[in-house]
Write a protein that holds these residues in place. Structure first.
Motif, PDB file in Angstrom:
ATOM      1  N   ARG A  59       0.828  -1.199   0.000  1.00  0.00           N
ATOM      2  CA  ARG A  59       0.000   0.000   0.000  1.00  0.00           C
ATOM      3  C   ARG A  59       0.871   1.260   0.000  1.00  0.00           C
ATOM      4  O   ARG A  59       0.590   2.220  -0.718  1.00  0.00           O
ATOM      5  CB  ARG A  59      -0.930  -0.004   1.211  1.00  0.00           C
ATOM      6  CG  ARG A  59      -2.012  -1.054   1.140  1.00  0.00           C
ATOM      7  CD  ARG A  59      -2.741  -1.155   2.477  1.00  0.00           C
ATOM      8  NE  ARG A  59      -3.638  -2.277   2.527  1.00  0.00           N
ATOM      9  CZ  ARG A  59      -4.933  -2.244   2.213  1.00  0.00           C
ATOM     10  NH1 ARG A  59      -5.485  -1.120   1.817  1.00  0.00           N
ATOM     11  NH2 ARG A  59      -5.674  -3.329   2.307  1.00  0.00           N
ATOM     12  N   GLU A  65      -3.808   1.309  -1.774  1.00  0.00           N
ATOM     13  CA  GLU A  65      -4.811   0.242  -1.807  1.00  0.00           C
ATOM     14  C   GLU A  65      -4.132  -1.109  -2.045  1.00  0.00           C
ATOM     15  O   GLU A  65      -2.998  -1.173  -2.501  1.00  0.00           O
ATOM     16  CB  GLU A  65      -5.837   0.508  -2.922  1.00  0.00           C
ATOM     17  CG  GLU A  65      -6.591   1.808  -2.770  1.00  0.00           C
ATOM     18  CD  GLU A  65      -7.465   1.859  -1.516  1.00  0.00           C
ATOM     19  OE1 GLU A  65      -8.019   0.812  -1.116  1.00  0.00           O
ATOM     20  OE2 GLU A  65      -7.587   2.953  -0.934  1.00  0.00           O
ATOM     21  N   THR A  67      -4.307  -3.582  -4.387  1.00  0.00           N
ATOM     22  CA  THR A  67      -4.749  -3.970  -5.723  1.00  0.00           C
ATOM     23  C   THR A  67      -3.549  -4.471  -6.516  1.00  0.00           C
ATOM     24  O   THR A  67      -2.400  -4.186  -6.189  1.00  0.00           O
ATOM     25  CB  THR A  67      -5.382  -2.782  -6.470  1.00  0.00           C
ATOM     26  OG1 THR A  67      -4.394  -1.747  -6.601  1.00  0.00           O
ATOM     27  CG2 THR A  67      -6.599  -2.245  -5.731  1.00  0.00           C
ATOM     28  N   ASN A 124      -5.161   4.893   3.465  1.00  0.00           N
ATOM     29  CA  ASN A 124      -6.497   5.059   4.025  1.00  0.00           C
ATOM     30  C   ASN A 124      -6.713   3.980   5.090  1.00  0.00           C
ATOM     31  O   ASN A 124      -6.765   2.790   4.763  1.00  0.00           O
ATOM     32  CB  ASN A 124      -7.546   4.925   2.922  1.00  0.00           C
ATOM     33  CG  ASN A 124      -8.965   5.052   3.434  1.00  0.00           C
ATOM     34  OD1 ASN A 124      -9.263   4.838   4.600  1.00  0.00           O
ATOM     35  ND2 ASN A 124      -9.856   5.390   2.523  1.00  0.00           N
ATOM     36  N   SER A 127      -9.628   1.369   4.470  1.00  0.00           N
ATOM     37  CA  SER A 127      -9.412   0.266   3.530  1.00  0.00           C
ATOM     38  C   SER A 127      -8.318  -0.684   4.031  1.00  0.00           C
ATOM     39  O   SER A 127      -8.349  -1.867   3.733  1.00  0.00           O
ATOM     40  CB  SER A 127      -9.077   0.791   2.135  1.00  0.00           C
ATOM     41  OG  SER A 127      -7.813   1.402   2.110  1.00  0.00           O
ATOM     42  N   TYR A 128      -7.375  -0.172   4.815  1.00  0.00           N
ATOM     43  CA  TYR A 128      -6.306  -1.006   5.380  1.00  0.00           C
ATOM     44  C   TYR A 128      -6.881  -1.967   6.416  1.00  0.00           C
ATOM     45  O   TYR A 128      -6.458  -3.111   6.512  1.00  0.00           O
ATOM     46  CB  TYR A 128      -5.225  -0.099   5.978  1.00  0.00           C
ATOM     47  CG  TYR A 128      -4.009  -0.776   6.549  1.00  0.00           C
ATOM     48  CD1 TYR A 128      -3.453  -1.917   5.985  1.00  0.00           C
ATOM     49  CD2 TYR A 128      -3.365  -0.230   7.656  1.00  0.00           C
ATOM     50  CE1 TYR A 128      -2.315  -2.509   6.522  1.00  0.00           C
ATOM     51  CE2 TYR A 128      -2.227  -0.802   8.192  1.00  0.00           C
ATOM     52  CZ  TYR A 128      -1.712  -1.945   7.618  1.00  0.00           C
ATOM     53  OH  TYR A 128      -0.586  -2.523   8.144  1.00  0.00           O
TER      54      TYR A 128
END
Length: 167
Positions: A59, A65, A67, A124, A127-128
């Motif tokens: 991240r 994120e 991804t 963020n 989201s983490y």
């Protein structure tokens, strides 16, 4: 967050053997039974463990994120970016070619502790799913040191890099 990450520095022949396995489950078995056994027992200098820090590390080095393709190349390839060799959700297996390994190794020395801290605290936290903290930063930065050294060695040897993690 909860699975242990490991980077392996592979030879072209090992990559050929992995790619020759058509069944993805058999690929995972091969990683566990052959690659992990060999590298943990006989080639520890060609592996880098990152414990659970790989999540925050990715991240921080990409777009914040978790991804496959977010963030900017080459730092987004340190952990997740690259060629997916397994597509189910219970295991991560991502391969980076020697050219990508060189690109990553060239970029990593520019990631100072101050830069990594800025990137880490830009994640963020929602989201983490884990609180951002000095303790977690220190944990992630500590594992990153070994991962960075690993990348530099893999690049100097012209090898592939395979990142794996159990989910």
């Amino acid at each position: 967050m909860g699975c242990l990450g490991v980077h392996f520095s592979l030879s072209p022949e090992e990559v050929r053997q992995i790619r020759a396995i058509d069944d993805e489950s058999a690929r995972v078995d091969y990683i566990h039974e052959v690659i992990e056994e060999e590298y943990f027992a006989n080639q520890p200098e060609r592996k880098a463990e990152s414990d659970k820090s790989w999540d925050a590390m990715h991240r921080a080095l990409s777009d914040g994120e978790l991804t496959w393709d977010g963030g900017d190349y080459p730092l987004n390839h340190v952990v997740l970016g690259g060629e997916l060799l397994y597509t189910d959700s219970d295991f991560i297996m991502v391969l980076k070619a020697p050219e990508q390994v060189r690109d990553v190794a060239t970029a990593l020395p520019g990631v100072t502790e101050a830069e990594f801290r800025r990137r880490y605290f830009g994640i963020n936290p929602n989201s983490y799913g884990f609180p951002l903290s000095e303790q977690d930063f220190g944990y992630t930065w500590g594992w990153f040191q070994g991962v960075r050294d690993f990348w530099l060695r893999a690049a100097s040897e012209g090898r592939y890099v395979l990142f794996t993690a159990n989910q």
